[in-house]
Scaffold this active site. Structure first.
Site, PDB file in Angstrom:
ATOM      1  N   THR A  66      -3.515   1.039   6.421  1.00 57.63           N
ATOM      2  CA  THR A  66      -3.209   0.800   5.132  1.00 57.63           C
ATOM      3  C   THR A  66      -2.119   1.124   4.428  1.00 57.63           C
ATOM      4  OG1 THR A  66      -5.795   1.571   4.858  1.00 57.63           O
ATOM      5  CG2 THR A  66      -4.468   1.873   2.873  1.00 57.63           C
ATOM      6  N   CYS A  72       0.700   2.627   0.598  1.00 53.32           N
ATOM      7  CA  CYS A  72       1.944   3.409   0.230  1.00 53.32           C
ATOM      8  C   CYS A  72       3.578   2.540  -0.009  1.00 53.32           C
ATOM      9  CB  CYS A  72       2.463   4.684   1.024  1.00 53.32           C
ATOM     10  SG  CYS A  72       0.989   5.451   1.955  1.00 53.32           S
ATOM     11  N   LYS A  75       3.251  -0.744  -2.412  1.00 56.08           N
ATOM     12  CA  LYS A  75       3.061  -0.164  -3.856  1.00 56.08           C
ATOM     13  C   LYS A  75       4.489   0.356  -4.351  1.00 56.08           C
ATOM     14  CE  LYS A  75       2.160   3.776  -4.189  1.00 56.08           C
ATOM     15  NZ  LYS A  75       1.395   5.061  -3.782  1.00 56.08           N
ATOM     16  N   GLY A 116     -13.327  -2.275  17.195  1.00 54.77           N
ATOM     17  CA  GLY A 116     -13.840  -1.270  18.101  1.00 54.77           C
ATOM     18  C   GLY A 116     -14.941  -0.561  17.705  1.00 54.77           C
ATOM     19  N   TYR A 183      -4.853   8.343  -8.908  1.00 50.66           N
ATOM     20  CA  TYR A 183      -3.422   8.036  -8.440  1.00 50.66           C
ATOM     21  C   TYR A 183      -3.264   6.409  -8.513  1.00 50.66           C
ATOM     22  CZ  TYR A 183      -3.487   7.641  -3.471  1.00 50.66           C
ATOM     23  OH  TYR A 183      -3.545   7.206  -2.142  1.00 50.66           O
ATOM     24  N   ARG A 204     -12.783   8.029 -17.128  1.00 49.98           N
ATOM     25  CA  ARG A 204     -13.925   8.523 -17.596  1.00 49.98           C
ATOM     26  C   ARG A 204     -13.723   9.890 -18.232  1.00 49.98           C
ATOM     27  NH1 ARG A 204     -18.076   8.043 -12.849  1.00 49.98           N
ATOM     28  NH2 ARG A 204     -16.528   9.575 -11.937  1.00 49.98           N
ATOM     29  N   ALA A 346       2.811  12.904  -4.500  1.00 48.18           N
ATOM     30  CA  ALA A 346       3.349  12.538  -5.562  1.00 48.18           C
ATOM     31  C   ALA A 346       2.445  11.312  -6.153  1.00 48.18           C
ATOM     32  CB  ALA A 346       4.736  11.851  -5.314  1.00 48.18           C
ATOM     33  N   HIS A 442      24.989  20.779 -10.254  1.00 41.13           N
ATOM     34  CA  HIS A 442      25.280  20.497 -11.313  1.00 41.13           C
ATOM     35  C   HIS A 442      25.930  19.175 -11.719  1.00 41.13           C
ATOM     36  CE1 HIS A 442      25.607  21.229 -15.811  1.00 41.13           C
ATOM     37  NE2 HIS A 442      26.733  20.876 -15.711  1.00 41.13           N
TER      38      HIS A 442
HETATM   39  C1  LIG Z   1      -3.001   1.471  -2.767  1.00 39.99           C
HETATM   40  C2  LIG Z   1      -2.817   2.658  -2.045  1.00 39.99           C
HETATM   41  C3  LIG Z   1      -1.719   3.476  -2.129  1.00 39.99           C
HETATM   42  C4  LIG Z   1      -1.372   4.657  -1.390  1.00 39.99           C
HETATM   43  N1  LIG Z   1      -0.185   5.308  -1.780  1.00 39.99           N
HETATM   44  C5  LIG Z   1      -0.106   6.427  -0.948  1.00 39.99           C
HETATM   45  C6  LIG Z   1       1.117   7.136  -1.053  1.00 39.99           C
HETATM   46  O1  LIG Z   1       1.974   6.748  -1.943  1.00 39.99           O
HETATM   47  N2  LIG Z   1       1.302   8.124  -0.338  1.00 39.99           N
HETATM   48  C7  LIG Z   1       0.290   8.673   0.525  1.00 39.99           C
HETATM   49  O2  LIG Z   1       0.677   9.609   1.412  1.00 39.99           O
HETATM   50  N3  LIG Z   1      -0.633   7.948   0.826  1.00 39.99           N
HETATM   51  C8  LIG Z   1      -0.930   6.929   0.140  1.00 39.99           C
HETATM   52  N4  LIG Z   1      -2.269   6.013   0.230  1.00 39.99           N
HETATM   53  C9  LIG Z   1      -3.371   6.763   1.327  1.00 39.99           C
HETATM   54  C10 LIG Z   1      -2.859   6.095   2.696  1.00 39.99           C
HETATM   55  O3  LIG Z   1      -2.611   4.895   2.827  1.00 39.99           O
HETATM   56  C11 LIG Z   1      -3.697   6.918   3.864  1.00 39.99           C
HETATM   57  O4  LIG Z   1      -4.121   8.069   3.601  1.00 39.99           O
HETATM   58  C12 LIG Z   1      -3.499   6.611   5.251  1.00 39.99           C
HETATM   59  O5  LIG Z   1      -3.281   5.028   5.163  1.00 39.99           O
HETATM   60  C13 LIG Z   1      -4.578   7.041   6.141  1.00 39.99           C
HETATM   61  O6  LIG Z   1      -4.263   6.805   7.533  1.00 39.99           O
HETATM   62  P1  LIG Z   1      -5.333   6.416   8.483  1.00 39.99           P
HETATM   63  O7  LIG Z   1      -4.667   6.397   9.912  1.00 39.99           O
HETATM   64  O8  LIG Z   1      -6.361   7.568   8.252  1.00 39.99           O
HETATM   65  O9  LIG Z   1      -6.138   4.974   8.064  1.00 39.99           O
HETATM   66  P2  LIG Z   1      -5.708   3.830   8.038  1.00 39.99           P
HETATM   67  O10 LIG Z   1      -4.179   3.695   7.687  1.00 39.99           O
HETATM   68  O11 LIG Z   1      -6.363   2.820   6.891  1.00 39.99           O
HETATM   69  O12 LIG Z   1      -5.588   2.855   9.337  1.00 39.99           O
HETATM   70  C14 LIG Z   1      -7.058   2.763   9.981  1.00 39.99           C
HETATM   71  C15 LIG Z   1      -6.914   1.399  10.569  1.00 39.99           C
HETATM   72  O13 LIG Z   1      -8.103   1.241  11.440  1.00 39.99           O
HETATM   73  C16 LIG Z   1      -8.529  -0.040  11.373  1.00 39.99           C
HETATM   74  N5  LIG Z   1      -9.946  -0.168  11.673  1.00 39.99           N
HETATM   75  C17 LIG Z   1     -10.832  -0.015  10.867  1.00 39.99           C
HETATM   76  N6  LIG Z   1     -12.069   0.006  11.641  1.00 39.99           N
HETATM   77  C18 LIG Z   1     -12.004  -0.577  12.838  1.00 39.99           C
HETATM   78  C19 LIG Z   1     -12.631  -0.992  13.963  1.00 39.99           C
HETATM   79  N7  LIG Z   1     -13.878  -0.941  14.155  1.00 39.99           N
HETATM   80  N8  LIG Z   1     -11.864  -1.166  14.818  1.00 39.99           N
HETATM   81  C20 LIG Z   1     -10.297  -1.303  15.163  1.00 39.99           C
HETATM   82  N9  LIG Z   1      -9.754  -1.130  13.982  1.00 39.99           N
HETATM   83  C21 LIG Z   1     -10.659  -0.781  12.913  1.00 39.99           C
HETATM   84  C22 LIG Z   1      -8.035  -0.523  10.032  1.00 39.99           C
HETATM   85  O14 LIG Z   1      -7.677  -1.867  10.014  1.00 39.99           O
HETATM   86  C23 LIG Z   1      -6.769   0.276   9.722  1.00 39.99           C
HETATM   87  O15 LIG Z   1      -5.686  -0.539  10.304  1.00 39.99           O
HETATM   88  C24 LIG Z   1      -2.327   4.985  -0.563  1.00 39.99           C
HETATM   89  C25 LIG Z   1      -3.497   4.204  -0.366  1.00 39.99           C
HETATM   90  C26 LIG Z   1      -3.846   2.891  -0.952  1.00 39.99           C
HETATM   91  C27 LIG Z   1      -4.931   2.178  -0.746  1.00 39.99           C
END
Ligand SMILES: Cc1cc2nc3c(=O)[nH]c(=O)nc-3n(C[C@H](O)[C@H](O)[C@H](O)COP(=O)(O)OP(=O)(O)OC[C@H]3O[C@@H](n4cnc5c(N)ncnc54)[C@H](O)[C@@H]3O)c2cc1C
Length: 470
Positions: A66, A72, A75, A116, A183, A204, A346, A442
């Site tokens: 994501t 991030c 965006k 998976g 956010y 809300r 942020a 400064h």
């Molecule tokens: C619009 C937006 C803006 C954001 N901005 C920020 C920011 O500015 N700063 C910040 O710190 N965080 C931000 N976030 C949050 C941040 O993106 C997430 O907290 C972070 O990506 C979480 O990482 P993760 O590894 O848990 O999940 P993810 O990065 O979502 O990775 C999970 C992966 O698992 C894969 N997956 C899912 N199911 C399966 C399956 N069954 N088999 C194989 N693969 C699978 C998905 O395709 C995905 O690629 C933002 C989120 C969004 C939506």
């Protein structure tokens, strides 16, 4: 060589042969970090990830996850574009997707493209694009599948988009309605307004950004309004109707707004539905998030989970921290637990808000004693060029007895860049006296953090100060 930490399994299991020491489901922030470092510690690691596309679904994803593909990074690039008042195109996401793949292969991690699913405590099945299924055994399985945007259950909801689509629009919407007070909602409202759209933001509560310091929330709301965003507090959408002029938004106050794009930024749900967790006995909470202990281990000892899928603190650096702790604990012989204290973050609205530690309300609620609040509000020097009248606001929340700085916030240009350094100070337990004895840079906005000498207010311990709930 596999070198388990204190959480290693009994001898009998050590002798069992597995295809992998670790199999990770999901190659986003948390999964990639855990896979790479586990491999660096000598583990044999496999990882699977869904095929790439900017708009996610149950069967679509992409290496990088994501943050890189639909969070991030894209965006922040749009925020830069909006700050300069123009549009921009970028190949950055594909470039980063490639970099993440290389990071995995350089670490010796075997990557599979497919969905998976867990079929046993030590067994993973990957369904590839053509439908063929691969089956692997692994001593440890890590669930790192993240979360996905949800649409609010409102009549006509199919006419709205989520943040995935919002990051892939071909054209700038002339009129945008954003539903949500978090956010992501505030950031998209800022981006589109910065690019010249008419934007209505519906939420809300009385103020957007629930959970942040109330005073700073009010500053953000004032800035959004000052930049021309129409704020609709205490408002939600009753219905969306397709019309010739665009999508007609009917609010619960009976207002009608016509928009080219309606964005629902109304929450995200953990990606657990299709993982087969129930059959394997892995517990999830009522939101579908995987339940884990402080080491990120589920109730099934060989299965672990990190990142958004556990719904602890849904930020990229936190997913990285959890993935790293997992690798150190299980394969590095250095047991460690993620530390959620003083995590800075942020909101990339324009101008941005950045915070670390406790808000004033949280400090009062924790109620250990009186607190001192220091604030500073000034027109930043860069505004002398644009002529813009928009105050930068900074705030320190200090324990009156120990003088320890409990929380810091700033809303103004470069706030996230400045707050990262302040976070180091808070993590080291800095006192207000230590802030005061630090020499400023400064002329800068940042120097205000070390020159706030007069107490704005002293707030007595909890009982006399009920938490505000705007
Ligand atoms: C619009 C937006 C803006 C954001 N901005 C920020 C920011 O500015 N700063 C910040 O710190 N965080 C931000 N976030 C949050 C941040 O993106 C997430 O907290 C972070 O990506 C979480 O990482 P993760 O590894 O848990 O999940 P993810 O990065 O979502 O990775 C999970 C992966 O698992 C894969 N997956 C899912 N199911 C399966 C399956 N069954 N088999 C194989 N693969 C699978 C998905 O395709 C995905 O690629 C933002 C989120 C969004 C939506």
């Amino acid at each position: 060589m596999l070198n388990d930490g204190e959480l290693s399994q009994p001898n009998q299991e050590e002798q069992t042969h597995f295809d992998f020491d670790l199999f990770v489901i999901g190659a986003g922030s948390g999964g990639v970090r855990a896979a790479r470092f586990s491999a660096n510690f000598g583990a044999k690691v496999g990882i699977c990830e869904l095929p790439f596309h900017p708009i996610s679904s149950e069967v679509i994803g992409g290496v990088g996850g994501t943050c890189v593909i639909r969070g991030c990074v894209p965006k922040k690039i749009l925020v830069y574009g909006a700050s300069f008042g123009g549009e921009l195109e970028t190949d950055e996401i594909l470039r980063l997707n490639g970099i993440y793949k290389r990071l995995l292969s350089n670490a010796g991690v075997k990557l599979y493209e497919g969905e998976g699913k867990i079929v046993g405590p030590n067994e993973v099945e990957v369904t590839q694009l053509d439908g063929t299924k691969l089956s692997y055994s692994a001593k440890h399985i890590l669930i790192a599948t993240g979360s996905r945007a949800q649409r609010a259950p409102i009549p006509g909801q199919e006419l709205a988009i989520t943040s995935d689509e919002a990051l892939s629009l071909e054209e700038l919407p002339k009129r945008a309605v954003v539903l949500g007070g978090g956010y992501i909602a505030v950031e998209f409202a800022s981006i589109w307004r910065g690019m010249g759209s008419t934007v209505d933001l519906l939420f809300r509560k009385e103020l957007p950004l629930r959970g942040f310091d109330d005073e700073m929330r009010a500053v953000v709301a004032r800035n959004l309004e000052g930049r021309g965003i129409n704020l609709h507090p205490r408002t939600t959408i009753k219905e969306l109707i397709k019309s010739e002029e665009g999508v007609k938004v009917i609010t619960d106050h009976g207002e009608e707004i016509v928009a080219d794009v309606v964005l629902f930024a109304t929450g995200r749900a953990p990606n657990t539905k299709r993982l087969n967790l129930k059959a394997v006995g892995v517990e999830v909470d009522q939101t579908g998030a995987v339940k884990v202990d402080e080491n990120s281990r589920t109730n099934v000892p060989s299965i672990w989970a990190v990142g958004d899928v556990t719904n602890r603190m849904n930020l990229t650096p936190v997913a990285l921290m959890e993935g790293m702790c997992f690798a150190k604990t299980v394969f590095g012989g250095q047991p460690c637990k993620p530390d959620y204290r003083d995590v800075p973050c942020a909101v990339f609205c324009i101008p941005p808000l950045s915070v670390v530690g406790l808000s004033e309300e949280q400090a009062i609620e924790q109620g250990k004693g009186d607190i001192l609040v220091f604030t500073s509000s000034f027109n930043p020097m860069r505004n002398t060029i644009s002529g813009r009248q928009e105050k930068t606001v900074m705030k320190l929340v200090v324990d009156a007895e120990t003088e320890k700085v409990l929380g810091a916030s700033m809303c103004g240009p470069e706030a996230p860049e400045i707050m990262q350094g302040i976070a180091v100070a808070l993590k080291c337990g800095a006192t207000k006296a230590q802030f005061d004895s630090t020499v400023g840079i400064h002329p800068s906005s940042a120097e205000e953090f070390v020159t706030m000498r007069s107490v704005t207010r002293r707030v007595a311990a909890a009982s006399s100060n009920p938490k505000t709930n705007l």
